[in-house]
Design a protein around this motif. Structure first.
Motif, short mmCIF file in Angstrom:
data_model
loop_
_atom_site.label_atom_id
_atom_site.label_comp_id
_atom_site.label_asym_id
_atom_site.label_seq_id
_atom_site.Cartn_x
_atom_site.Cartn_y
_atom_site.Cartn_z
N GLY A 35 18.64 -56.09 30.02
CA GLY A 35 19.47 -55.51 31.07
C GLY A 35 20.88 -55.26 30.57
N TRP A 36 21.52 -54.30 31.20
CA TRP A 36 22.95 -54.06 31.00
C TRP A 36 23.65 -54.34 32.33
CZ3 TRP A 36 25.47 -53.13 26.54
CH2 TRP A 36 24.73 -52.67 25.45
N PHE A 37 24.74 -55.09 32.24
CA PHE A 37 25.57 -55.40 33.39
C PHE A 37 27.00 -55.02 33.07
CE2 PHE A 37 22.89 -58.04 36.22
CZ PHE A 37 21.78 -58.17 35.41
N ARG A 38 27.82 -54.95 34.08
CA ARG A 38 29.24 -54.70 33.85
C ARG A 38 30.07 -55.46 34.85
NH1 ARG A 38 29.56 -48.29 35.66
NH2 ARG A 38 29.23 -48.59 37.92
N GLN A 39 31.29 -55.75 34.44
CA GLN A 39 32.22 -56.44 35.33
C GLN A 39 33.59 -55.82 35.20
OE1 GLN A 39 32.45 -60.72 34.85
NE2 GLN A 39 33.16 -60.94 36.97
N ALA A 40 34.06 -55.28 36.30
CA ALA A 40 35.39 -54.69 36.35
C ALA A 40 36.38 -55.76 36.82
CB ALA A 40 35.40 -53.51 37.30
N ALA A 105 15.29 -57.71 34.98
CA ALA A 105 15.62 -58.19 36.32
C ALA A 105 16.93 -57.55 36.74
CB ALA A 105 15.74 -59.71 36.32
N THR A 106 17.18 -57.50 38.02
CA THR A 106 18.42 -56.91 38.51
C THR A 106 19.44 -57.96 38.91
OG1 THR A 106 17.54 -56.73 40.75
CG2 THR A 106 17.24 -54.82 39.29
#
Length: 124
Positions: A35-40, A105-106
């Motif tokens: 998975g790829w996630f991001r956090q701003a 997974a999300t």
């Protein structure tokens, strides 16, 4: 144990593109969903894209559909995130993660291993 190392982040103008890479150690990479996630800044980490062990199943969050493409090369133990038509709101630290269950997974708490993250900054 799996170690993940992201690369490819940087500063780009709106409308531009970047390709992130996530290199994994270990012999079992091909059995992991990724998975790829991001956090701003000031926001919670969010799911961006996921890909199953074979690449046969992929998923994207609505805000990146049609602009981002997730792919993987199991022979190279690497997963990619191609990001086109970038927008300032895509600015964030991007993380890749490995899920020991063949599928992605999300939810971030379902992932077993994480990279250190790579900064993506999109200027307007």
């Amino acid at each position: 144990q799996v170690q993940l190392v992201e690369s490819g982040g940087g500063l780009v103008q709106a409308g531009g593109f970047l390709r992130l890479s996530c290199a994994a150690s270990g012999r079992t990479f091909s059995t992991y969903g990724m998975g790829w996630f991001r956090q701003a800044p000031g926001k919670e980490r969010e799911f961006v894209a996921g890909i199953s062990w074979s690449g046969g199943t992929r998923s994207y969050t609505d805000s990146v559909k049609g602009r981002f493409t997730v792919s993987r090369d199991n022979a190279k133990n690497t997963v990619y995130l191609r990001m086109d038509s970038l927008k300032p709101e895509d600015t964030a630290v991007y993380y890749c993660a490995a899920h020991r269950n063949y599928n992605y997974a999300t939810v971030d708490s379902d992932y077993d291993y994480w990279g250190q993250g790579t900064q993506v900054t999109v200027s307007s």
